[in-house]
Write a protein that holds these residues in place. Sequence first.
Motif, PDB file in Angstrom:
ATOM      1  N   GLN A  78      -4.630  -3.114   6.416  1.00 47.90           N
ATOM      2  CA  GLN A  78      -4.449  -2.135   5.357  1.00 47.90           C
ATOM      3  C   GLN A  78      -3.877  -0.856   5.947  1.00 47.90           C
ATOM      4  O   GLN A  78      -3.777  -0.693   7.169  1.00 47.90           O
ATOM      5  CB  GLN A  78      -5.786  -1.846   4.665  1.00 47.90           C
ATOM      6  CG  GLN A  78      -6.863  -1.278   5.574  1.00 47.90           C
ATOM      7  CD  GLN A  78      -8.134  -0.924   4.829  1.00 47.90           C
ATOM      8  OE1 GLN A  78      -8.094  -0.379   3.736  1.00 47.90           O
ATOM      9  NE2 GLN A  78      -9.285  -1.235   5.423  1.00 47.90           N
ATOM     10  N   GLY A 123       0.787  -1.222   0.000  1.00 45.87           N
ATOM     11  CA  GLY A 123       0.000   0.000   0.000  1.00 45.87           C
ATOM     12  C   GLY A 123       0.820   1.273   0.000  1.00 45.87           C
ATOM     13  O   GLY A 123       0.257   2.377  -0.078  1.00 45.87           O
ATOM     14  N   GLU A 175      -6.867   2.104   2.123  1.00 48.27           N
ATOM     15  CA  GLU A 175      -6.686   1.389   0.861  1.00 48.27           C
ATOM     16  C   GLU A 175      -8.024   0.921   0.287  1.00 48.27           C
ATOM     17  O   GLU A 175      -8.189   0.835  -0.925  1.00 48.27           O
ATOM     18  CB  GLU A 175      -5.760   0.195   1.075  1.00 48.27           C
ATOM     19  CG  GLU A 175      -4.302   0.568   1.285  1.00 48.27           C
ATOM     20  CD  GLU A 175      -3.447  -0.662   1.432  1.00 48.27           C
ATOM     21  OE1 GLU A 175      -3.155  -1.294   0.397  1.00 48.27           O
ATOM     22  OE2 GLU A 175      -3.099  -1.007   2.577  1.00 48.27           O
ATOM     23  N   THR A 180      -6.358  -7.178  -0.839  1.00 47.63           N
ATOM     24  CA  THR A 180      -6.632  -5.824  -0.363  1.00 47.63           C
ATOM     25  C   THR A 180      -8.089  -5.632   0.016  1.00 47.63           C
ATOM     26  O   THR A 180      -8.441  -4.670   0.662  1.00 47.63           O
ATOM     27  CB  THR A 180      -6.279  -4.778  -1.435  1.00 47.63           C
ATOM     28  OG1 THR A 180      -7.074  -5.034  -2.601  1.00 47.63           O
ATOM     29  CG2 THR A 180      -4.814  -4.837  -1.787  1.00 47.63           C
TER      30      THR A 180
END
Length: 700
Positions: free
Chosen positions: A398, A196, A410, A347
Amino acid sequence: MPFSLRASLSKLRRLGRKPEASPPEPNTTAALPDHDSLSIILRNRIFAPFDQNKTGEIISLSDETDLSSVSSHICRHCQLIFHHLPPLSSGAGTVKVKHHPDESTLKQSATTCSLCDLFVLALDLLKPDYEYEFYGKPGVVYIVISPTIGGRNWRVRWCYPVDEDDGYGARGCSIVINPTRKVVEISNISTSTRDGLPVAKDWLNACQSHETCNTTSETLPTRLIDLTGTPRLCLGANLGPIKYATLSHCWGSLPFQTLQEKDLQQFLTEIPPSALRKTFQEAIETAKYMGFQYLWIDSLCIIQDSEEDWRVESSLMASVYGNSSLNISASGARDGSQGCFFPRAKTRRCQVQVENNLFDCYPRKLQLQLETQPLYFRGWTLQERILPKRTLHCTRAQLFWECNQTRLCEMLPKENPTEEDLRYGDRFLERTVTLSNQWHRIVSRYSACELTHPRDKLVALSGLARRFQNITKETYVAGLWKERLQSDLCWWVLLKSKASSPEIYRAPSWSWAHLDGQVDFLSAHQFDASTDILSFHISILDVHLELKDQGNPYGEILSCTLRVASEYLLPATIEKEDDYVRFLYIGGEPILAEVYLDTLNISSPPRELDVHILPLVAVQCSVKSVNNCAGLVVQPTGVRTGQYRRIGYYALSDGMVAKVLTVPYMEALQKADSQVVEDELYVEVVVDRSGKKQRIIELF
């Protein structure tokens, strides 16, 4: 206790139970948001026609249902959700759609369906909502779709049945479907939260144009870590105008090398690799990737075995973090061995397209994924989160971003969530503040956190206290504010918090800081100081404060005594009824009240406790037709006449006591006051200009 009072209390309990909520009422005032995509939806009605008469039914998936317009990367059960979204216009009700029959089937579908995966995330990582809605059939798992307040998006609840004592209930978790025009390139293939960082750099670059995020200061920390080559310490006084990053982290229980006085010269040449824990190494990696040459880490920039250096540097936290250009928060790490980045399989980003319309999908209360990280249970890190202009949170799932202007993650990298309870952080993180309530919210959150050293209770909040003082110009006293002490004294220990008082002295009994346990304040809930009418029963005469460091009013204190003039100070007896509802016998009259004892517990037997009460405030609400009264529960210290220590707090309102009081509260106070032998209770008694007696006492 008279039988009639017990019966009235029992009735109050029944009336006070959380009602079985019916499905949300339609929003009759919501205006259509200015979204092109949403306008297309409402204008063209590409979904199945919405039938208001069928809002109580559960719609099932059939083989004949045409779902070809909905993205194929979600399963047919989830496609059905988009096929039956109710309008966001006024008058729309809720829709119920049958879904996967159980949690195991949902998790199996989540391997290929992005939306099911979000429901699993909400179930596994977030705290499930408890829905007090009594519809559905036994064994049927269904989706409840309803417009949110304001009509900007939809709340979608995945409900499954549970047995309830008085009915058949539904429990589940929620996600939000939000119309958007911002297409995000989605790659759900990820092996680490480190992936990220490119998104985080985009956030930082965008933040450079935020006016409120780019205030500058020439004040630098005493020491910084120079990252240009081998990490080494450098002195801030020798540097010109530069930007630097800071690190927030959990120290943990594992021993590790810190800066000692004997090692200072070595650290100025090179910080030994043994002192660079995994979290520090990855913070250095992050700082350099984000474009910073200098980094501040507390354990490496403060001489840990020098009480003088620690005292000076701890008083500068408002400056150190406030002037930081980026705070890197190792939120997911319990200690320095765990690092800033964590492995992950995906993700969990989800956008759904329905013909020309695009929707962001994300869990409701997404901020809980941040708020439950290990770092945010530590006391020192609260001010480290609020003081910086911008913070990059490295959680286990994240990356999150917070700055003075926006909050992103994210999962939602390009725009703020539109639903209020999706803000990343509690209300104390609002950057535009109503200062009185804001301080109370900060203290309430801070008091729930843990400290390794009990003596740090005030010190670990000193940076925020200094920031508030710079704004308000008020006088800080033992965690409260002298100009607002009449209302600041109205705090209590939350029932879920088992409060204790440390053996060392660190604050007076009337300050929340003398306890270890979460507290809350009257002003944050019961009244609006700007519109409500407050009548105080006390006035502040003097505060005698002895500081450990006379130059730092925000740090440790040695003693503090409050001298007040009060209309009333009365003997009373507390009779326990349940966890917090108790009867106060004032002048022989039973008064039903909520009594919160700080650390004492009335066991059975005995169920009674002889105390004194100090009425503080009566509130006449301008909006709600309810009046509130509050005061302190105190006991004599036994050291000298007229000196008391706080042991608790009481509150009562018209709505709570109207049907059970034998006499009004104020009448009971006046009756009890007429029975008091004054010389036994007070330092002295004076008569004010209006002819009223004022009792002078000390709170220690």
